[in-house]
Design a protein around this motif. Structure first.
Motif, PDB file in Angstrom:
ATOM      1  N   PHE A 179       0.820  -1.202   0.000  1.00 36.00           N
ATOM      2  CA  PHE A 179       0.000   0.000   0.000  1.00 36.00           C
ATOM      3  C   PHE A 179       0.861   1.262   0.000  1.00 36.00           C
ATOM      4  CE2 PHE A 179      -3.344  -2.941   0.991  1.00 36.00           C
ATOM      5  CZ  PHE A 179      -4.506  -2.321   0.525  1.00 36.00           C
ATOM      6  N   ALA A 180       1.964   1.234   0.775  1.00 38.45           N
ATOM      7  CA  ALA A 180       2.827   2.412   0.824  1.00 38.45           C
ATOM      8  C   ALA A 180       3.579   2.611  -0.486  1.00 38.45           C
ATOM      9  CB  ALA A 180       3.819   2.268   1.978  1.00 38.45           C
ATOM     10  N   ASN A 181       3.992   1.516  -1.116  1.00 34.35           N
ATOM     11  CA  ASN A 181       4.810   1.605  -2.323  1.00 34.35           C
ATOM     12  C   ASN A 181       4.044   2.154  -3.518  1.00 34.35           C
ATOM     13  OD1 ASN A 181       7.340   1.168  -3.636  1.00 34.35           O
ATOM     14  ND2 ASN A 181       6.504  -0.664  -4.598  1.00 34.35           N
ATOM     15  N   VAL A 182       2.736   1.888  -3.583  1.00 38.63           N
ATOM     16  CA  VAL A 182       1.973   2.347  -4.751  1.00 38.63           C
ATOM     17  C   VAL A 182       1.385   3.742  -4.557  1.00 38.63           C
ATOM     18  CG1 VAL A 182       1.408  -0.017  -5.410  1.00 38.63           C
ATOM     19  CG2 VAL A 182      -0.201   1.277  -4.007  1.00 38.63           C
ATOM     20  N   LEU A 183       1.471   4.295  -3.346  1.00 42.33           N
ATOM     21  CA  LEU A 183       0.876   5.612  -3.109  1.00 42.33           C
ATOM     22  C   LEU A 183       1.365   6.687  -4.094  1.00 42.33           C
ATOM     23  CD1 LEU A 183       0.717   5.938   0.790  1.00 42.33           C
ATOM     24  CD2 LEU A 183      -1.189   5.706  -0.804  1.00 42.33           C
ATOM     25  N   PRO A 184       2.671   6.762  -4.398  1.00 43.92           N
ATOM     26  CA  PRO A 184       3.122   7.823  -5.312  1.00 43.92           C
ATOM     27  C   PRO A 184       2.562   7.697  -6.726  1.00 43.92           C
ATOM     28  CG  PRO A 184       4.967   6.902  -4.079  1.00 43.92           C
ATOM     29  CD  PRO A 184       3.803   6.003  -3.853  1.00 43.92           C
ATOM     30  N   ASP A 185       2.131   6.503  -7.112  1.00 41.89           N
ATOM     31  CA  ASP A 185       1.715   6.271  -8.503  1.00 41.89           C
ATOM     32  C   ASP A 185       0.210   6.030  -8.646  1.00 41.89           C
ATOM     33  OD1 ASP A 185       4.401   6.401  -9.405  1.00 41.89           O
ATOM     34  OD2 ASP A 185       4.715   4.327  -8.797  1.00 41.89           O
ATOM     35  N   LEU A 186      -0.563   6.337  -7.615  1.00 39.36           N
ATOM     36  CA  LEU A 186      -2.000   6.024  -7.668  1.00 39.36           C
ATOM     37  C   LEU A 186      -2.689   6.673  -8.864  1.00 39.36           C
ATOM     38  CD1 LEU A 186      -3.382   6.111  -4.003  1.00 39.36           C
ATOM     39  CD2 LEU A 186      -3.087   4.149  -5.516  1.00 39.36           C
ATOM     40  N   ALA A 187      -2.440   7.956  -9.083  1.00 42.67           N
ATOM     41  CA  ALA A 187      -3.120   8.658 -10.179  1.00 42.67           C
ATOM     42  C   ALA A 187      -2.702   8.090 -11.531  1.00 42.67           C
ATOM     43  CB  ALA A 187      -2.811  10.151 -10.109  1.00 42.67           C
ATOM     44  N   GLN A 199      -5.610   1.280  -5.495  1.00 45.35           N
ATOM     45  CA  GLN A 199      -6.213   2.186  -6.468  1.00 45.35           C
ATOM     46  C   GLN A 199      -7.737   2.251  -6.290  1.00 45.35           C
ATOM     47  OE1 GLN A 199      -4.022  -0.202  -7.301  1.00 45.35           O
ATOM     48  NE2 GLN A 199      -2.248   0.912  -8.058  1.00 45.35           N
ATOM     49  N   ARG A 200      -8.317   1.173  -5.845  1.00 40.69           N
ATOM     50  CA  ARG A 200      -9.764   1.155  -5.603  1.00 40.69           C
ATOM     51  C   ARG A 200     -10.125   1.905  -4.315  1.00 40.69           C
ATOM     52  NH1 ARG A 200     -11.972  -3.925  -8.367  1.00 40.69           N
ATOM     53  NH2 ARG A 200     -10.192  -4.694  -9.557  1.00 40.69           N
ATOM     54  N   LEU A 201      -9.260   1.810  -3.309  1.00 39.79           N
ATOM     55  CA  LEU A 201      -9.570   2.425  -2.018  1.00 39.79           C
ATOM     56  C   LEU A 201      -9.259   3.919  -1.990  1.00 39.79           C
ATOM     57  CD1 LEU A 201      -8.267  -0.294   0.486  1.00 39.79           C
ATOM     58  CD2 LEU A 201     -10.617   0.153  -0.233  1.00 39.79           C
ATOM     59  N   GLY A 202      -8.262   4.355  -2.756  1.00 40.41           N
ATOM     60  CA  GLY A 202      -7.877   5.752  -2.742  1.00 40.41           C
ATOM     61  C   GLY A 202      -6.707   6.023  -1.815  1.00 40.41           C
ATOM     62  N   SER A 206      -5.657   4.005   1.656  1.00 42.93           N
ATOM     63  CA  SER A 206      -4.466   3.181   1.444  1.00 42.93           C
ATOM     64  C   SER A 206      -3.360   3.559   2.430  1.00 42.93           C
ATOM     65  CB  SER A 206      -3.957   3.337   0.006  1.00 42.93           C
ATOM     66  OG  SER A 206      -4.891   2.803  -0.905  1.00 42.93           O
ATOM     67  N   ALA A 207      -3.193   4.852   2.684  1.00 41.91           N
ATOM     68  CA  ALA A 207      -2.201   5.284   3.665  1.00 41.91           C
ATOM     69  C   ALA A 207      -2.556   4.749   5.051  1.00 41.91           C
ATOM     70  CB  ALA A 207      -2.112   6.806   3.698  1.00 41.91           C
ATOM     71  N   ALA A 208      -3.851   4.764   5.380  1.00 45.30           N
ATOM     72  CA  ALA A 208      -4.284   4.249   6.678  1.00 45.30           C
ATOM     73  C   ALA A 208      -4.020   2.751   6.785  1.00 45.30           C
ATOM     74  CB  ALA A 208      -5.772   4.541   6.873  1.00 45.30           C
ATOM     75  N   VAL A 209      -4.291   2.014   5.708  1.00 49.90           N
ATOM     76  CA  VAL A 209      -4.018   0.571   5.715  1.00 49.90           C
ATOM     77  C   VAL A 209      -2.527   0.317   5.921  1.00 49.90           C
ATOM     78  CG1 VAL A 209      -4.010  -1.528   4.309  1.00 49.90           C
ATOM     79  CG2 VAL A 209      -6.021  -0.058   4.322  1.00 49.90           C
ATOM     80  N   ALA A 210      -1.689   1.087   5.231  1.00 51.28           N
ATOM     81  CA  ALA A 210      -0.237   0.924   5.370  1.00 51.28           C
ATOM     82  C   ALA A 210       0.201   1.150   6.810  1.00 51.28           C
ATOM     83  CB  ALA A 210       0.496   1.884   4.429  1.00 51.28           C
ATOM     84  N   VAL A 211      -0.314   2.207   7.429  1.00 48.19           N
ATOM     85  CA  VAL A 211       0.053   2.529   8.810  1.00 48.19           C
ATOM     86  C   VAL A 211      -0.417   1.440   9.769  1.00 48.19           C
ATOM     87  CG1 VAL A 211      -0.447   4.089  10.722  1.00 48.19           C
ATOM     88  CG2 VAL A 211       0.179   5.018   8.498  1.00 48.19           C
ATOM     89  N   LEU A 212      -1.668   1.025   9.642  1.00 50.41           N
ATOM     90  CA  LEU A 212      -2.221   0.027  10.560  1.00 50.41           C
ATOM     91  C   LEU A 212      -1.517  -1.322  10.414  1.00 50.41           C
ATOM     92  CD1 LEU A 212      -6.029   0.865  10.261  1.00 50.41           C
ATOM     93  CD2 LEU A 212      -4.523   1.317  12.216  1.00 50.41           C
ATOM     94  N   SER A 245       5.755  10.995  -3.355  1.00 49.15           N
ATOM     95  CA  SER A 245       6.896  10.801  -2.467  1.00 49.15           C
ATOM     96  C   SER A 245       7.109   9.324  -2.184  1.00 49.15           C
ATOM     97  CB  SER A 245       6.661  11.535  -1.143  1.00 49.15           C
ATOM     98  OG  SER A 245       7.648  11.196  -0.200  1.00 49.15           O
ATOM     99  N   ARG A 246       8.394   8.928  -2.057  1.00 49.48           N
ATOM    100  CA  ARG A 246       8.736   7.556  -1.682  1.00 49.48           C
ATOM    101  C   ARG A 246       8.885   7.407  -0.165  1.00 49.48           C
ATOM    102  NH1 ARG A 246       7.190   3.954  -5.265  1.00 49.48           N
ATOM    103  NH2 ARG A 246       7.625   4.680  -7.361  1.00 49.48           N
ATOM    104  N   VAL A 247       8.611   8.473   0.560  1.00 48.11           N
ATOM    105  CA  VAL A 247       8.720   8.442   2.021  1.00 48.11           C
ATOM    106  C   VAL A 247       7.808   7.379   2.646  1.00 48.11           C
ATOM    107  CG1 VAL A 247       8.241   9.776   4.125  1.00 48.11           C
ATOM    108  CG2 VAL A 247       9.587  10.784   2.287  1.00 48.11           C
ATOM    109  N   PRO A 248       6.561   7.198   2.189  1.00 46.63           N
ATOM    110  CA  PRO A 248       5.711   6.189   2.820  1.00 46.63           C
ATOM    111  C   PRO A 248       6.333   4.796   2.837  1.00 46.63           C
ATOM    112  CG  PRO A 248       4.367   7.610   1.464  1.00 46.63           C
ATOM    113  CD  PRO A 248       5.795   8.003   1.209  1.00 46.63           C
TER     114      PRO A 248
END
Length: 270
Positions: A179-187, A199-202, A206-212, A245-248
């Motif tokens: 989830f964190a790796n695809v965040l920069p390329d979602l759009a 991509q389905r969740l937004g 997705s950031a919340a799923v990565a954190v949890l 960003s690749r920070v996530p």
């Protein structure tokens, strides 16, 4: 200086950028740390690290090979193959060498360990070939990360499997990493018709799923408020990082590294 002499390092640089260097380096570093912490010895640690590095190179390069037309159509100048910095023939040859090295180095660790690692690498290839565009996009990551500690322990005397909590933490970490790796390329992924689960969740979900998932993995490996306090800044970085960003991804890996260090300090993989 001749043009060939200039071209050679440029080609190597392009190959390195095409292998998805941040995830490849992070996963390889985690494998090296686990091998050292599990008492594999110098040779065992070298074999483990080399096998994982080769596997990650094959996954990264195959990803760019498979997506080359989509990346070119999207004008992805950050992709060396799409930007014509590399030829299909050259990156195909590099991928084949990486696969061969991965198989040989994995086999040198024993049949059980090799089976675990090659299954993990096959999961990465399955993601590239098909699953990245489905609701099951997280599954290859979960399988591959769960099998990473198994690759280390199955090469030890007696071929023990990791404890269930280690396997579970690996699966959670893999899910978080996806989830964190695809965040920069979602759009860009959505525009290209890639409809994996993130991509389905937004972005926010997705950031919340990565954190949890990363937090749950850390707590499984090293329960307690001290670990949670150390991993909290990494989780915050995932939530606040700007788009592209690749920070996530690096934040998720940092959280895992802290928990892994505590686990290894207590001899958790032995």
């Amino acid at each position: 200086m001749s043009s060939a002499a200039v071209e050679h390092p440029a080609r190597i640089g392009a190959l390195l950028r095409a292998c998805h260097p941040e995830p490849a380096a992070a996963v390889t570093a985690l494998a090296a740390a686990m091998a050292a912490g599990a008492g594999r010895g110098v040779l065992g640690a070298v074999l483990t690290t080399g096998a994982v590095a080769a596997g990650q190179l094959s996954i990264g390069w195959s990803n760019d090979l498979i997506d080359r037309r989509r990346d070119a159509d999207a004008g992805r100048t950050d992709k060396p193959l799409a930007a014509a910095e590399l030829t299909v023939r050259r990156i195909t040859a590099a991928t084949r060498w990486a696969v061969a090295c991965c198989v040989l180095l994995s086999a040198a660790c024993g049949v059980a360990a090799a089976t675990a690692h090659l299954t993990a690498v096959a999961a990465g290839w399955a993601y590239n070939l098909r699953l990245k565009a489905t609701v099951w996009s997280w599954l290859p990551y979960a399988v591959a990360f769960a099998l990473l500690p198994a690759f280390v322990t199955l090469a030890l005397p007696g071929r023990p499997w990791p404890a269930p909590d280690v396997l579970g933490a690996g699966a959670l970490l893999g899910t978080a990493a996806h989830f964190a790796n695809v965040l920069p390329d979602l759009a860009a992924d959505r525009a290209a018709g890639i409809r994996g689960l993130p991509q389905r969740l937004g972005r926010r979900a997705s950031a919340a799923v990565a954190v949890l998932a990363a937090t749950a993995a850390a707590l499984l490996l090293a329960p307690g408020w001290p670990v949670l306090a150390v991993t909290a800044p990494a989780a915050l970085a995932v939530l606040l990082a700007p788009p592209r960003s690749r920070v996530p991804f690096l934040g998720v890996i940092a959280a895992a590294a802290v928990a892994l260090a505590v686990l290894l300090a207590g001899g958790g993989l032995r």
